[in-house]
Design an enzyme around this catalytic site. Sequence first.
Site, PDB file in Angstrom:
ATOM      1  N   SER A   1      41.035  37.130  30.607  1.00  0.00           N
ATOM      2  CA  SER A   1      42.315  37.833  30.433  1.00  0.00           C
ATOM      3  C   SER A   1      43.409  37.117  31.224  1.00  0.00           C
ATOM      4  O   SER A   1      43.113  36.307  32.094  1.00  0.00           O
ATOM      5  CB  SER A   1      42.210  39.252  30.988  1.00  0.00           C
ATOM      6  N   GLY A   2      44.639  37.488  30.933  1.00  0.00           N
ATOM      7  CA  GLY A   2      45.754  36.944  31.714  1.00  0.00           C
ATOM      8  C   GLY A   2      46.639  36.049  30.871  1.00  0.00           C
ATOM      9  O   GLY A   2      46.518  35.986  29.642  1.00  0.00           O
TER      10      GLY A   2
ATOM     11  N   GLY B   1      40.861  32.755  33.642  1.00  0.00           N
ATOM     12  CA  GLY B   1      41.815  32.319  34.672  1.00  0.00           C
ATOM     13  C   GLY B   1      41.368  32.823  36.037  1.00  0.00           C
ATOM     14  O   GLY B   1      40.281  33.377  36.192  1.00  0.00           O
ATOM     15  N   ALA B   2      42.219  32.630  37.030  1.00  0.00           N
ATOM     16  CA  ALA B   2      41.940  33.150  38.382  1.00  0.00           C
ATOM     17  C   ALA B   2      43.265  33.274  39.123  1.00  0.00           C
ATOM     18  O   ALA B   2      44.254  32.625  38.777  1.00  0.00           O
ATOM     19  CB  ALA B   2      41.013  32.215  39.141  1.00  0.00           C
TER      20      ALA B   2
ATOM     21  N   LYS C   1      40.035  37.429  41.388  1.00  0.00           N
ATOM     22  CA  LYS C   1      40.495  37.783  40.055  1.00  0.00           C
ATOM     23  C   LYS C   1      40.883  39.259  40.045  1.00  0.00           C
ATOM     24  O   LYS C   1      40.512  39.992  40.949  1.00  0.00           O
ATOM     25  CB  LYS C   1      39.395  37.500  39.023  1.00  0.00           C
ATOM     26  N   GLY C   2      41.639  39.645  39.021  1.00  0.00           N
ATOM     27  CA  GLY C   2      42.024  41.053  38.919  1.00  0.00           C
ATOM     28  C   GLY C   2      43.503  41.287  39.170  1.00  0.00           C
ATOM     29  O   GLY C   2      43.962  42.419  39.182  1.00  0.00           O
TER      30      GLY C   2
ATOM     31  N   GLU D   1      35.488  41.038  33.116  1.00  0.00           N
ATOM     32  CA  GLU D   1      35.455  39.584  33.344  1.00  0.00           C
ATOM     33  C   GLU D   1      34.187  39.192  34.097  1.00  0.00           C
ATOM     34  O   GLU D   1      33.596  38.150  33.843  1.00  0.00           O
ATOM     35  CB  GLU D   1      36.684  39.148  34.136  1.00  0.00           C
TER      36      GLU D   1
ATOM     37  N   LYS E   1      47.153  28.194  42.287  1.00  0.00           N
ATOM     38  CA  LYS E   1      45.889  28.882  42.566  1.00  0.00           C
ATOM     39  C   LYS E   1      44.916  28.039  43.380  1.00  0.00           C
ATOM     40  O   LYS E   1      43.885  28.519  43.817  1.00  0.00           O
ATOM     41  CB  LYS E   1      45.203  29.277  41.246  1.00  0.00           C
TER      42      LYS E   1
END
Length: 363
Positions: free
Chosen positions: A111-112, A169-170, A181-182, A190, A208
């Site tokens: 996601s993201g 992603g991260a 993440k989150g 995830e 990141k």
Amino acid sequence: MSSRSIYESLQHSVRPARKSVRVAHISRRNFSSTEIASLPRKSTLGHSLRARLLPTKKVIPPRLPTPSVLYYSTTTSNMSSATIESAKRAAAQQAVAENFDPAASHVGIGSGTTIVYVVEAIKERSTNPLIRFVPTGYQSRKVIEQAGLTPISFDSLSEDVMLDIAFDGADEVDEELNCIKGGGACLFQEKLVAEKAKKFICVADYRKNQSRLLTNWPTIPIEVAPIAVPTVLRSLRELGSQNPKLRTTLLEKSGPLKTDQGFFIVDAPFTPLLTSSDVAAGKGKGDGSDGTWEVNRLSQAINQVTGVLEVGIFSGLDGVEAESVRKEGTLQEMGVITGGQKPVAVYFGMEDGSVLVRRAERK
Ligand SMILES: O=C[C@H](O)[C@H](O)[C@H](O)COP(=O)(O)O
């Protein structure tokens, strides 16, 4: 502006505020009625934004010029936003070119905002209509569908099916490829998907890439049962988090932000986390007793708190290590290995247009 861009604006604006980030005004003047109408009705983000943007009783035409940016940072200009987006796209292109096998049968999709570029790159290369893409939440499923690819729910996979690969992603990645993440409120699905994948490939931009977690990204996102929020906040303070906070939506009156599971997110700051090498080098105990936490120890400690569904730290084994432990170890020695959480490689799009690839070290 597309509904994805609106989603991105909202997603960024509900993330925990970094020091330099201010959330600018979002009003319906920023969007056309077609764009607003295209927002998803069922997602929390889409619903909140629609509620905010759709006209109520009467619409008063704007008198002032419309601001052209929705959120901004005192250090991030429009030019560097463009650099960040190009970095994400470059990293996604290379990650997919080097790792996506058009003959794969199951591919996990995170996601993201960065994953959108990954799906774009997969779409360019995907010639096999039989591949099934496993989403990690509502936005992820929409991105898959909008690319004309075929999603399949995680819970419809049989127990022994492993995903060939998962891309995600991260928010931050350390030297040992542990991830936070989150930031966009997706972490539980995830983690399920990362652990079910033979290998997880992480794609991110240069911001990141840090040597330790909690260097630039301020907090650990934790998914929590709504009823347990007060007790979880207390436990987090006992673990050493200075000021853990329940994440709210943009509209404070709408209350806490809800995840795809209908849970809440608590953002917990800690001092920068030690890696396992730091602990081996005597830089701290890493178990919280001396004020230091090692990544994996903190993840386990938070996960033990009743009311926590999952923590946004991806640490421990990667998919390749998990598989070899599973093959070589006995159950007594290793406990239950659910799968690898860490990426086997991280593709960072850099400011100068290059892509830095960091791979898991093998002993
Ligand atoms: O909750 C969201 C996910 O963990 C994302 O993968 C993470 O926040 C990175 O998102 P982005 O690609 O938008 O930076």
